[in-house]
Design an enzyme around this catalytic site. Sequence first.
Site, PDB file in Angstrom:
ATOM      1  N   HIS A   1      63.360  60.354  -0.369  1.00 42.37           N
ATOM      2  CA  HIS A   1      62.489  59.564   0.513  1.00 42.37           C
ATOM      3  C   HIS A   1      61.870  60.477   1.578  1.00 42.37           C
ATOM      4  CE1 HIS A   1      64.599  55.594  -0.548  1.00 42.37           C
ATOM      5  NE2 HIS A   1      65.365  56.519  -1.088  1.00 42.37           N
TER       6      HIS A   1
ATOM      7  N   HIS B   1      59.416  55.364  -0.215  1.00 43.65           N
ATOM      8  CA  HIS B   1      60.692  54.919  -0.758  1.00 43.65           C
ATOM      9  C   HIS B   1      60.985  55.514  -2.115  1.00 43.65           C
ATOM     10  CE1 HIS B   1      60.023  51.616   2.206  1.00 43.65           C
ATOM     11  NE2 HIS B   1      61.199  52.091   2.524  1.00 43.65           N
TER      12      HIS B   1
ATOM     13  N   GLU C   1      86.481  42.119   8.826  1.00 40.70           N
ATOM     14  CA  GLU C   1      87.205  43.076   7.990  1.00 40.70           C
ATOM     15  C   GLU C   1      86.357  44.297   7.665  1.00 40.70           C
ATOM     16  OE1 GLU C   1      86.897  39.817   7.282  1.00 40.70           O
ATOM     17  OE2 GLU C   1      88.925  39.058   7.599  1.00 40.70           O
TER      18      GLU C   1
ATOM     19  N   HIS D   1      93.643  32.144  -1.335  1.00 45.03           N
ATOM     20  CA  HIS D   1      94.408  33.107  -0.542  1.00 45.03           C
ATOM     21  C   HIS D   1      95.409  33.904  -1.380  1.00 45.03           C
ATOM     22  CE1 HIS D   1      92.478  31.171   2.731  1.00 45.03           C
ATOM     23  NE2 HIS D   1      93.216  31.742   3.665  1.00 45.03           N
TER      24      HIS D   1
HETATM   25  C1  TPP Z   1      73.990  48.777   0.998  1.00 47.12           C
HETATM   26  C2  TPP Z   1      72.713  49.317   0.415  1.00 47.12           C
HETATM   27  N1  TPP Z   1      71.909  48.487  -0.259  1.00 47.12           N
HETATM   28  C3  TPP Z   1      70.782  48.970  -0.840  1.00 47.12           C
HETATM   29  C4  TPP Z   1      70.440  50.289  -0.746  1.00 47.12           C
HETATM   30  C5  TPP Z   1      69.206  50.829  -1.436  1.00 47.12           C
HETATM   31  N2  TPP Z   1      68.198  51.199  -0.451  1.00 47.12           N
HETATM   32  C6  TPP Z   1      67.972  52.470  -0.102  1.00 47.12           C
HETATM   33  S1  TPP Z   1      66.846  52.599   1.138  1.00 47.12           S
HETATM   34  C7  TPP Z   1      66.645  50.911   1.202  1.00 47.12           C
HETATM   35  C8  TPP Z   1      65.807  50.222   2.207  1.00 47.12           C
HETATM   36  C9  TPP Z   1      64.920  51.072   2.936  1.00 47.12           C
HETATM   37  O1  TPP Z   1      64.417  50.374   4.032  1.00 47.12           O
HETATM   38  P1  TPP Z   1      64.841  50.770   5.491  1.00 47.12           P
HETATM   39  O2  TPP Z   1      66.297  50.643   5.646  1.00 47.12           O
HETATM   40  O3  TPP Z   1      63.988  50.013   6.406  1.00 47.12           O
HETATM   41  O4  TPP Z   1      64.532  52.310   5.562  1.00 47.12           O
HETATM   42  P2  TPP Z   1      63.089  52.979   5.580  1.00 47.12           P
HETATM   43  O5  TPP Z   1      62.578  52.941   4.203  1.00 47.12           O
HETATM   44  O6  TPP Z   1      62.262  52.234   6.510  1.00 47.12           O
HETATM   45  O7  TPP Z   1      63.400  54.355   5.992  1.00 47.12           O
HETATM   46  C10 TPP Z   1      67.431  50.301   0.236  1.00 47.12           C
HETATM   47  C11 TPP Z   1      67.444  48.836   0.001  1.00 47.12           C
HETATM   48  C12 TPP Z   1      71.317  51.120  -0.022  1.00 47.12           C
HETATM   49  N3  TPP Z   1      71.098  52.412   0.124  1.00 47.12           N
HETATM   50  N4  TPP Z   1      72.439  50.602   0.555  1.00 47.12           N
END
Ligand code: TPP
Length: 684
Positions: free
Chosen positions: A33, A281, A431, A492
């Site tokens: 990215h 992305h 948790e 549980h």
């Molecule tokens: C728990 C989790 N779910 C999904 C992903 C896959 N994933 C990587 S980046 C992203 C979203 C990116 O959006 P943002 O957090 O706003 O970051 P930006 O692209 O703006 O840097 C996702 C869904 C991940 N890394 N971790």
Amino acid sequence: MSSSATLEDIQTTAINTIRTLSMDGVQKANSGHPGTPMALAPVTYKLWADVLNYDPSEPLWPGRDRYVLSCGHASMLIYSMIHLAGVKTADENGNGTDEPALTLEDLKQFRQFESRTPGHPEVKHTYGVETTTGPLGQGCGNSVGMAAASLWLGANYNKPGYELFDYNVYVQCSDGDLMEGVCCEAASIAGHMKLSNLCWVYDDNNITIEGDTDLAFTENVAERFRGLGWAVQQVDDANDLGAMAKALDAFQAEDAKPTIIILKSVIGYGSPNKANTHGAHGAPLGEEEIKLTKEAYGWPADEKFLVPEGVCEHFQETLGARGKQAREDWNELFAAYKKEFASEAAELEQIFACQLPAGWDAEIPTFDADPKGLATRKSSGMALNGAAKNLPWLIGGSADLAPSTLTLLDNEGDFQSDNHAGRNFHFGIREHGMASMANGMALCGVRPYVATFFVFSDYLRPAMRLSAIMKVPVIYVFTHDSIGVGEDGPTHQPVEQLAAARAIPWLTVFRPGDANETAEAWRAAIANTCGPTVLVLTRQNLPTLCRDKYAPAENVAKGAYVMADADGSPDVILMASGSELSIATEAYEKLASDGVKARLVSVPSMERFGEQDQAYKDSVLPPGVTKRVAVEAGIQQPWDRYLGLDGVFIGMDGYGSSAPYQQVYEDRGITPTAVYDAAKKLLG
Ligand SMILES: Cc1ncc(C[n+]2csc(CCOP(=O)(O)OP(=O)(O)O)c2C)c(N)n1
Ligand SMILES: [Mg+2]
């Protein structure tokens, strides 16, 4: 710098170097990215050059500020910084070496096999990375534990005139982080605990993978965080270093609340196609767009991985000089402290080296045989308290279940906003946040334990998996471990959780079968300084087995051992863990009195048993003896390898039900008679 014009020039050059290195790294790897590092370069520059109390030549200096990139997908950002800041590696004693943590060559190897620049930042793999991130929200959770650890160390070890610990924790996080539950749980605890040494810089760029945040994230973040007890700062332009400096100053001045800086940014800043969600992305910009972007930065368009003269030097003059001075001052302070407070200093040195004090386990109790016995959660509480007496940095708590998990330390205070010295943590019913915090605490040298009902281990599993990946010594205390919970019913009563815990590589699971096995499991858990340990414990009483009659419980450390045996080679082997050990023992006694040549094997830890040499394994489970019965109040899956094709499993193949537990055991056929009958049937 001689004039402010020059300073501005070198700042701009440094920032654009971070940007272009990130673009080039992602392009060369053809994955990653680039857009976020491009936008966040100025704030990251600001943090490292002007704020972090960090000596790049000593990356493990205990007094350093912690920097966490929670949005781990922007990993090229931290890798570029580590390179430009001249972070060094450390030797096995934790002292800095002359070897750079990341060379330019390492940046070119981004995301390649065995490189120091994996897709997401990995602690203990790349110096300068403080925690493994990538699963969104976890870095935020870790940071709360780090901030708590900083305050705990300060409250316990600082002395008048000796401010050894007051380090800050800086986090860069994204929309995804803030959407995650774990992040909100951790933020809620941080606000409650008033962790004023914690600063999150939230990249409010209005975009995630599927597109605009209008699709799914329209809450008022500032209001939420104010409600959580945080101080909120806003920076409207990610390129405005002055505004950023003000926000960071406000954080430094804040002494009662954690701070979130909400920073408006434009992903892929400088690229001709600003809202390029592909480039933003998980995809490189492409050669053409990179050229145009570099032109927009006034950068030589065809140069790749260019670090202009003066950039590394600039970081040495800022971060490097400041950090070196701070670390040298700290070392001097610590040397004086050592003279005045020798025993505290000795403890700190053990903390830094992840060592245990001599005699740490002297007060772990042993238990006399007792048919009525006690619940393993009870013997666990006694073992924990025994260990805590000689291991002052064993600290932790539970997710609102301390009276049930029996994890409270006697005669110790609570960690609260007015007492950061307390050893008893109250994580509330959070948790996931608790476990994520524990990872951060462990990364700062203390020995955390966290507790809840075993069934709710599912709520914290992602953080537990990261404990294993990072090999941090968090101890998970899970009680109420089976249908033995009884009246609370199927919601549980854990059934598949044992298999699920055992499925996590590098996680050691113990399910002790009586009080003495429990004490030994605690001993093994604390001695395991290189990874997480799970203790799976009962709610209900279990007989304390007579160790004059049966093999000693010290064998727990080997994972599985022969408890009792027939003369000569056995015809049938009975295996069990935890509460089913006494069931198997009863069956064994009945078989023995019938003259059947049976062997009784206790299996408190499959992982530990797996680590033994083949000769030992064969001595416990001789390959020629294929008539085997395993009994455990969970699913069969983990037992298949020990049962072989002829073995019989007695356990659960569905969920339990709400009733007094003895009745549930009867109903599911997990009884001494069932084990006895199965063995008899196998023998024909
Ligand atoms: C728990 C989790 N779910 C999904 C992903 C896959 N994933 C990587 S980046 C992203 C979203 C990116 O959006 P943002 O957090 O706003 O970051 P930006 O692209 O703006 O840097 C996702 C869904 C991940 N890394 N971790
Ligand atoms: Mg975003």
